[in-house]
Write an enzyme that holds these catalytic residues in place. Structure first.
Site, short mmCIF file in Angstrom:
data_model
loop_
_atom_site.label_atom_id
_atom_site.label_comp_id
_atom_site.label_asym_id
_atom_site.label_seq_id
_atom_site.Cartn_x
_atom_site.Cartn_y
_atom_site.Cartn_z
N THR A 1 50.45 1.73 75.97
CA THR A 1 50.33 0.36 75.48
C THR A 1 51.48 -0.05 74.57
O THR A 1 51.90 -1.20 74.56
CB THR A 1 48.99 0.19 74.74
OG1 THR A 1 47.95 0.40 75.69
CG2 THR A 1 48.83 -1.18 74.13
N THR B 1 47.50 6.11 74.70
CA THR B 1 46.48 6.75 73.86
C THR B 1 45.29 7.28 74.64
O THR B 1 44.61 8.19 74.19
CB THR B 1 45.94 5.75 72.81
OG1 THR B 1 45.36 4.65 73.51
CG2 THR B 1 47.04 5.28 71.88
#
Ligand code: ASN
Length: 564
Positions: free
Chosen positions: A19, A116
């Site tokens: 991200t 993540t």
């Protein structure tokens, strides 16, 4: 952990995706390339003046001077294609490890920019793939892209770069929301909040606030003088099976089919599972046919113990306790251990119970150890290994000779290996002046003697009674040990040889054939005279021991022919 005096530190930042660099395309986030130009525009990531003055290459940026007057330069290696971390596999993590290996000498430390969602798997896997790590490796990423106004990417990336540029923490770590965690202790606990990770069974290695607090006693000790190893033969056929109330034997059976070779089984509470006989039978059948199953609790915090019958039922059928490992760490460890082609199945199972990279707390509360138990040595050594701050080095150095002697005395190879890994000096003596080699030679432990010699133990040393390991092996009549010591250059001291004639005559008088052969094997002339001027041959003749007489005569002939 250490800080080096070099004023400029170079880091390699490997950008794999996630991200942090994502862009919105048709309303959804997709991996975004060209992270470097974004960072170049942000003053906190780029000291433009310095870059210009020093004509840094296009792939390298300089952080502004840090509070400690440290200059940190970082080179970005951007992968193509970039990944949402849901697409990462062992192949990509091995690729990262190989990139670290290729660039290992040029850089002070490494930062891996990663999505993540699977970052806890990545940091766990990398902690096992990278062996003998002596430099800092930090994974980081973000919940919100770095180019948006309000995001966590800038803080995380800057923190990761500062930690890797300032400290030598020879571990695979994960930096997120001001905390530096051990990589194989973390799990992702929030899909949205900036505090996305937690390390339920180990405090953070470091915390960043107005100051940086480093928990020195938690940092693993680097295996000095050993080269970085990339373990690329990780086993891919491993999986995670989460038990739930009512799971059937048929479902478990389906999961355990080939090509599956190892399974992390997430169980209830302290490692408990249903006692349904059909289900237990399937699990037992699997372990008996070579499947390796590790029991981890599906609770966020705590450890597998043996408190309940429902847990004991699982350990009784060959399922290995995963102690307080996260499932991510257990899966990575399973993949690493099963991939070790040099080990037998039994050795692999044993290795799984050990703390290899700080992934488990080595002394679970329910383990009882006694001073008479060889496990005692291993437990103490493991504790020292985990708590290996500089402050504890002195304690380690004073304890390891005694621990190594205790292990060598009973030929406990596992304990010896733990001590060797700990960096213990194998030539150091205990309070009686005995080295581990004395103890292993006295006990006739061939494997332990080989292991000690292989790891640099001094072959000629004399204890408080002025005895060498060779003399101890002779006294024990341990022929194989005598041979090993002699091949390694062992010899008796003039003092040890002084009384040899009398000892040989005593052996001849008592008809001790093996005793005489042991001395001869150690290179001692069997025709020395005793205190009264008689040779062992004369003593044997006087005692009427025909077998010994012919043996000694034959030796004499041989010796003479050698001289001629
Ligand atoms: N899906 C993203 C990834 O793991 C999530 C993130 O990085 N926050 O690549």
């Amino acid at each position: 952990m250490a800080r080096s005096g070099d004023p400029v530190r170079r880091l390699l930042a490997i950008y794999t995706g996630g991200t942090i660099g994502m862009r919105s395309r048709e309303g959804v986030l997709v991996p975004g390339s060209n992270l470097l130009p974004t960072l170049r525009k942000l003053p906190m990531f780029n000291d433009e003046e310095y870059s210009r003055e020093h004509q840094l290459p296009a792939d390298t940026l300089a952080l502004p001077l840090t509070n400690q007057n440290q200059r940190i330069l970082y080179t970005i290696l951007e992968y193509d294609p970039l990944f949402d971390s849901s697409d990462m596999t062992i192949n990509e993590w091995i690729r990262i490890a190989k990139d670290i290996e290729r660039n290992y000498e040029q850089y002070f430390g490494f930062v891996i920019i990663h999505g993540t969602d699977t970052m806890a798997f990545a940091s766990s896997m990398l902690s096992f793939i990278l062996g003998n790590l002596q430099k800092t490796v930090i994974l980081t990423g973000a919940q919100v892209p770095i180019h948006t106004l309000w995001n966590d990417g800038r803080e995380n990336l800057l923190g990761g770069l500062l930690m890797a540029g300032h400290y030598v923490i020879p571990e695979v770590c994960l930096f997120f929301q001001n905390q530096l965690y051990r990589g194989n202790r973390v799990t992702k606990v929030d899909s949205q909040r900036f505090a996305a990770f937690c390390s339920p069974n180990l405090p953070p290695l470091a915390t960043v606030g107005a100051d940086i607090t480093v928990n020195r006693e938690l940092i693993l000790k680097a295996s000095m003088n050993k080269q970085l190893v990339v373990h690329s033969s990780m086993e891919r056929n491993v999986g995670v099976l989460r038990l739930y109330p009512g799971i059937t034997a048929a479902m478990v059976k389906a999961f355990l089919q080939p090509p599956m070779k190892g399974v992390v089984m997430e169980t209830f509470g302290t490692g408990n599972g249903p006692t349904n006989p059909g289900l237990l039978w399937e699990l037992k059948k699997a372990t008996e046919s070579g499947m390796v199953i590790v029991n981890c609790t599906h609770c966020l915090q705590g450890s597998v113990t043996s408190e309940y019958a429902t847990g004991m039922a699982l350990s009784g059928i060959g399922i290995i306790s995963g102690s307080d490992m996260t499932s991510e760490a257990a899966l990575a460890k399973l993949s690493y251990v099963l991939g070790r082609e040099d080990l037998s199945l039994e050795d692999k199972k044993k290795l799984l119970t050990k703390n290899l990279r700080g992934e488990m707390t080595p002394l679970p509360k329910d383990v009882q150890v006694s001073l008479r138990d060889s496990k005692f040595v291993q437990v103490i050594a493991n504790l020292l290994y985990l708590n290996c701050s500089q402050d504890l080095d002195a304690v380690r150095d004073s304890l390891t000779p005694t621990l190594a002697c205790a292990a060598a005395r009973i030929g406990d190879m596992e304990a010896l290996e733990v001590i060797i890994e700990l960096g213990g000096n194998l030539s150091e003596s205990d309070f009686d002046g005995r080295t581990p080699l004395h103890m292993a030679a006295r006990g006739g432990h061939v494997g332990a003697v080989q292991c000690l010699l292989r790891n640099g133990a001094k072959v000629n040393s004399w204890d408080g009674d002025r005895s060498s390991p060779l003399l101890m092996a002779i006294k024990g009549r341990h022929k194989d040990v005598i041979r090993l010591l002699r091949d390694a250059g062992a010899h008796l001291s003039p003092q040890e040889l002084q009384g040899a004639g009398t000892e040989l005559c005593r052996l001849a008088a008592s008809g001790d054939r093996d005793g005489l052969i042991a001395w001869q094997q150690a290179g001692v002339d069997l025709f020395q005279t005793g205190y009264d001027g008689q040779t062992p041959l004369q003593v044997a003749e006087a005692a009427g021991n025909h077998e010994l007489v012919s043996l000694l005569r034959a030796q004499g002939m041989e010796a003479r022919s050698d001289i001629l």
